[in-house]
Write a protein that holds these residues in place. Sequence first.
Motif: not given
Length: 245
Positions: A182-187
């Motif tokens: 899944t496309l997930r935020p990391f910054r």
Amino acid sequence: MFRFKQFTIQQDRTAMKVCTDACVLGAWADVAGNHLLDIGTGTGLLALMAAQRNPEAQIDAVELDEVAAGQAKENVAASPFASQVRVWNTPIQTYLNIGSGNLPEPVYDCVLTNPPFYTNSLRSPDKTVNRALHTDDLPFADLLTAVRRLLRLSGTWWVLLPPPESDALIKLAAVAGTASGTLRPFRQLQLRHHAQKPVFRHLTAFRFSASPIDYGPDELVIHELDGRTYTLEFRALLQPYYLIF
């Protein structure tokens, strides 16, 4: 016209002009990799900023509006980065998606996006302004579908949005993943005009992951409290681009 240190942006025929938050995205996003994509390039600003930072990259800049795409091509051709950047006048929904409907494998190491985000706001009498600012031609669901199709599993996606729309995109991305994750935020970088103003933009980086990623948002303040003097942090970030620094 907006002159940068290594290129010039002509913008008389485009609805989306050069703006500070887009320049911050171009300077802040990690544009590592050999193949980069700029979705909704407008004047070509983000593609040219990426080319300046990554001289080894080949960059595809996709723009739906024919007139804006034409001006982006002219800006690229007049720059030192003409051999690195290609501008395509096409909807991202069908870009590299002809025939079978699927690519053999995702193409891009990095995707940059400064997407339209208005939904129910008052419309401009100028149709090109509406197309640039409103989500009719590129709803978030279509944007996510395109990024999932085009971004490599190890790649990163960098998006500029106001806080409410950014939160909505993060939630939508988490709902529908793929077999690869899944496309997930990391910054995330939160942008303020000055320290006493509310955050007005979120710059968010996504990557594919099977589970949520812990991260703490960073913050960038553009001006000192006088509203005119640029902060040292902003000056340092934009120094490679702005003639005034």
